[in-house]
Design a protein around this motif. Structure first.
Motif, PDB file in Angstrom:
ATOM      1  N   ALA A 157       0.840  -1.212   0.000  1.00 45.34           N
ATOM      2  CA  ALA A 157       0.000   0.000   0.000  1.00 45.34           C
ATOM      3  C   ALA A 157       0.870   1.255   0.000  1.00 45.34           C
ATOM      4  O   ALA A 157       0.575   2.231  -0.704  1.00 45.34           O
ATOM      5  CB  ALA A 157      -0.919  -0.002   1.209  1.00 45.34           C
ATOM      6  N   ALA A 158       1.949   1.241   0.775  1.00 37.65           N
ATOM      7  CA  ALA A 158       2.827   2.415   0.882  1.00 37.65           C
ATOM      8  C   ALA A 158       3.565   2.699  -0.422  1.00 37.65           C
ATOM      9  O   ALA A 158       3.978   3.831  -0.681  1.00 37.65           O
ATOM     10  CB  ALA A 158       3.822   2.212   2.016  1.00 37.65           C
ATOM     11  N   SER A 159       3.709   1.675  -1.258  1.00 39.09           N
ATOM     12  CA  SER A 159       4.455   1.829  -2.512  1.00 39.09           C
ATOM     13  C   SER A 159       3.626   2.493  -3.602  1.00 39.09           C
ATOM     14  O   SER A 159       4.150   2.877  -4.640  1.00 39.09           O
ATOM     15  CB  SER A 159       4.918   0.460  -3.014  1.00 39.09           C
ATOM     16  OG  SER A 159       3.804  -0.272  -3.508  1.00 39.09           O
ATOM     17  N   GLY A 160       2.314   2.590  -3.367  1.00 36.75           N
ATOM     18  CA  GLY A 160       1.430   3.151  -4.380  1.00 36.75           C
ATOM     19  C   GLY A 160       0.932   2.135  -5.377  1.00 36.75           C
ATOM     20  O   GLY A 160       0.334   2.484  -6.397  1.00 36.75           O
ATOM     21  N   ALA A 185      12.103  -2.202  -6.920  1.00 38.67           N
ATOM     22  CA  ALA A 185      12.337  -1.715  -5.558  1.00 38.67           C
ATOM     23  C   ALA A 185      11.333  -2.314  -4.578  1.00 38.67           C
ATOM     24  O   ALA A 185      11.690  -2.680  -3.444  1.00 38.67           O
ATOM     25  CB  ALA A 185      12.258  -0.192  -5.531  1.00 38.67           C
ATOM     26  N   LEU A 186      10.067  -2.423  -5.008  1.00 38.58           N
ATOM     27  CA  LEU A 186       9.044  -3.007  -4.132  1.00 38.58           C
ATOM     28  C   LEU A 186       9.323  -4.491  -3.885  1.00 38.58           C
ATOM     29  O   LEU A 186       9.213  -4.964  -2.746  1.00 38.58           O
ATOM     30  CB  LEU A 186       7.653  -2.830  -4.750  1.00 38.58           C
ATOM     31  CG  LEU A 186       6.495  -3.510  -4.003  1.00 38.58           C
ATOM     32  CD1 LEU A 186       6.425  -3.049  -2.559  1.00 38.58           C
ATOM     33  CD2 LEU A 186       5.175  -3.255  -4.727  1.00 38.58           C
ATOM     34  N   THR A 187       9.672  -5.206  -4.926  1.00 37.66           N
ATOM     35  CA  THR A 187       9.987  -6.629  -4.775  1.00 37.66           C
ATOM     36  C   THR A 187      11.151  -6.819  -3.801  1.00 37.66           C
ATOM     37  O   THR A 187      11.122  -7.719  -2.945  1.00 37.66           O
ATOM     38  CB  THR A 187      10.333  -7.251  -6.148  1.00 37.66           C
ATOM     39  OG1 THR A 187       9.168  -7.231  -6.970  1.00 37.66           O
ATOM     40  CG2 THR A 187      10.806  -8.688  -5.997  1.00 37.66           C
ATOM     41  N   LYS A 188      12.135  -5.957  -3.910  1.00 34.39           N
ATOM     42  CA  LYS A 188      13.293  -6.036  -3.011  1.00 34.39           C
ATOM     43  C   LYS A 188      12.876  -5.821  -1.557  1.00 34.39           C
ATOM     44  O   LYS A 188      13.318  -6.544  -0.655  1.00 34.39           O
ATOM     45  CB  LYS A 188      14.335  -4.997  -3.417  1.00 34.39           C
ATOM     46  CG  LYS A 188      15.635  -5.080  -2.627  1.00 34.39           C
ATOM     47  CD  LYS A 188      16.638  -4.046  -3.122  1.00 34.39           C
ATOM     48  CE  LYS A 188      17.929  -4.114  -2.305  1.00 34.39           C
ATOM     49  NZ  LYS A 188      18.915  -3.098  -2.744  1.00 34.39           N
ATOM     50  N   LYS A 189      11.978  -4.840  -1.331  1.00 33.27           N
ATOM     51  CA  LYS A 189      11.496  -4.564   0.033  1.00 33.27           C
ATOM     52  C   LYS A 189      10.744  -5.760   0.606  1.00 33.27           C
ATOM     53  O   LYS A 189      10.905  -6.109   1.770  1.00 33.27           O
ATOM     54  CB  LYS A 189      10.566  -3.335   0.027  1.00 33.27           C
ATOM     55  CG  LYS A 189      11.284  -2.010  -0.040  1.00 33.27           C
ATOM     56  CD  LYS A 189      10.282  -0.872   0.043  1.00 33.27           C
ATOM     57  CE  LYS A 189      10.980   0.483  -0.091  1.00 33.27           C
ATOM     58  NZ  LYS A 189       9.986   1.581  -0.042  1.00 33.27           N
ATOM     59  N   ILE A 190       9.919  -6.385  -0.225  1.00 35.88           N
ATOM     60  CA  ILE A 190       9.137  -7.540   0.224  1.00 35.88           C
ATOM     61  C   ILE A 190      10.062  -8.704   0.583  1.00 35.88           C
ATOM     62  O   ILE A 190       9.903  -9.343   1.627  1.00 35.88           O
ATOM     63  CB  ILE A 190       8.120  -7.959  -0.857  1.00 35.88           C
ATOM     64  CG1 ILE A 190       7.014  -6.899  -0.983  1.00 35.88           C
ATOM     65  CG2 ILE A 190       7.501  -9.317  -0.528  1.00 35.88           C
ATOM     66  CD1 ILE A 190       6.081  -7.103  -2.153  1.00 35.88           C
TER      67      ILE A 190
END
Length: 210
Positions: A157-160, A185-190
């Motif tokens: 949700a925070a990633s948009g 970047a989102l995949t890396k965070k997850i």
């Protein structure tokens, strides 16, 4: 899988306006279309709805602009269809069809007056429809346990990203889409958040907007 690149500007929704010019009523409509068949069906529908109108002028542009059609529908040549098409081009949009319906009020507008009226109608209809720039989005799927779901859902949700669907079964499967430039970047965070336990998989691509 189709590779999408660049950006794509069109209308966000159906547009509708109506105004009066020297007793003539102009009704402008703008609609997103993705083929000539869709454009012609839209034009046919408006003509049927306003079969008693004096004119139903239209113009549409598809794809990269190589497909561009217009009709004056009985108005003097160059006073309606082309100005409508020019209004679409000036907005920088594609995959859109604009139909301007006119009910003649008994007072002639002259060539210049017609050009202004049709240009104005088309411009207002496009503004009402809203100009939206689409970008390439990646569609992904992430399967995880219920305890991890709470954490991942906050990160997503925070990633948009746009959450398309969430399936609550034995595990939780989140289907989401995110702008291609932000996907890695989102995949890396997850992955980092889950210590490598859960890895999103790319399932497709599409045009969308933030």
């Amino acid at each position: 899988m189709e590779t999408l690149s660049g950006t794509y500007t069109t209308v966000g929704k159906d547009g509708y306006i109506e105004f009066e010019e020297k007793r003539s009523i102009f009704i402008g409509r703008a609609k997103r279309v993705t083929s000539e068949e869709e454009a012609q069906a839209f034009i046919k529908d408006i003509k049927k709805k306003h079969r008693d109108a004096t004119h139903n002028v239209f113009a549409y542009i598809l794809g990269d602009g190589t497909v561009a059609r217009y009709s004056d529908d009985g108005e003097p040549q160059g006073t309606s269809g082309m100005p409508t098409l020019d209004a679409i081009r000036k907005k920088g949009v594609t995959d859109v069809c604009v139909v301007i319906t006119r009910y003649f009020g008994g007072i002639l507008l002259g060539a210049g007056g017609l050009v202004r009226a049709y240009s104005h109608s088309a411009s207002l209809a496009l503004e009402d429809a809203g100009i939206v720039t689409f970008e390439p989005f990646e569609e992904l799927s992430l399967t995880c346990g219920y305890s991890e779901y709470q954490k991942y859902s906050v990160i997503i949700a925070a990633s948009g990203a746009i959450v398309d669907d969430t399936d609550f079964g034995e595990n939780v499967t989140i289907k989401y889409a995110i702008c291609k430039t932000d996907s890695e970047a989102l995949t890396k965070k997850i992955i980092e958040s889950g210590y490598g336990k859960d890895i999103p998989t790319v399932t497709g691509s599409r045009w969308d907007h933030k």
